[in-house]
Scaffold this motif. Structure first.
Motif, short mmCIF file in Angstrom:
data_model
loop_
_atom_site.label_atom_id
_atom_site.label_comp_id
_atom_site.label_asym_id
_atom_site.label_seq_id
_atom_site.Cartn_x
_atom_site.Cartn_y
_atom_site.Cartn_z
N ASP A 273 0.98 -1.16 -0.17
CA ASP A 273 -0.07 0.35 -0.02
C ASP A 273 0.95 1.15 -0.30
N VAL A 274 0.11 2.25 -0.23
CA VAL A 274 1.18 3.21 -0.22
C VAL A 274 2.04 4.22 1.29
N HIS A 275 1.88 3.28 2.70
CA HIS A 275 2.53 2.61 3.71
C HIS A 275 3.57 2.28 3.62
N GLY A 276 3.87 1.33 2.18
CA GLY A 276 5.06 0.32 2.27
C GLY A 276 4.89 -1.10 2.73
N LYS A 277 3.34 -1.05 3.46
CA LYS A 277 2.41 -1.98 4.53
C LYS A 277 1.87 -3.55 2.76
N GLY A 278 2.54 -4.54 3.47
CA GLY A 278 2.04 -5.66 2.35
C GLY A 278 1.32 -5.16 2.71
N ILE A 279 -0.33 -5.93 1.33
CA ILE A 279 -0.90 -6.00 1.22
C ILE A 279 -1.87 -7.80 1.09
N PRO A 280 -2.63 -8.31 1.87
CA PRO A 280 -2.54 -9.40 1.71
C PRO A 280 -3.96 -9.58 1.02
N ASN A 281 -3.82 -10.64 0.04
CA ASN A 281 -5.64 -11.14 -0.62
C ASN A 281 -5.42 -9.50 -1.24
N ALA A 282 -4.28 -9.36 -2.30
CA ALA A 282 -4.91 -8.21 -3.11
C ALA A 282 -4.71 -9.53 -4.64
N VAL A 283 -5.82 -8.98 -5.57
CA VAL A 283 -5.91 -9.70 -6.72
C VAL A 283 -4.63 -9.34 -7.29
N ILE A 284 -4.56 -10.29 -8.51
CA ILE A 284 -3.33 -9.46 -9.14
C ILE A 284 -3.64 -10.18 -10.85
N SER A 285 -4.28 -9.83 -12.24
CA SER A 285 -4.72 -10.22 -12.87
C SER A 285 -3.43 -9.79 -14.22
#
Length: 81
Positions: free
Chosen positions: A57-69
């Motif tokens: 995210d914008v704060h450098g924290k990993g985003i769990p469960n983000a969808v990648i297409s």
């Protein structure tokens, strides 16, 4: 089971058979290795190809469960964590 793992867990598993005999005798293994060593090493080197990274995210924290297409690929994946 490999297809299930890929489709439902984002885990890409392979089963590779290098001959017609699924369970060659132990004494045949050195010859099988020599016959297939170079192609197997080149295949394993391919792990370094493609796109890798961490979705943040914008704060450098990993985003769990983000969808990648990927355009043209009919299989979305999700990030872990």
């Amino acid at each position: 089971i490999n297809d299930f793992s890929y489709l439902h867990t984002n885990c890409f598993e392979l089963s590779i058979y290098v001959g017609c005999d699924k369970y060659p005798h132990e004494s045949e293994l050195p010859e099988e290795w020599e016959n297939n060593r170079e192609s197997l090493i080149v295949f394993m080197e391919q792990v370094h190809r493609g796109i890798k990274g961490i979705v943040k995210d914008v704060h450098g924290k990993g985003i769990p469960n983000a969808v990648i297409s990927v355009e043209g690929v009919n299989h979305d994946i999700r990030t872990g964590m």
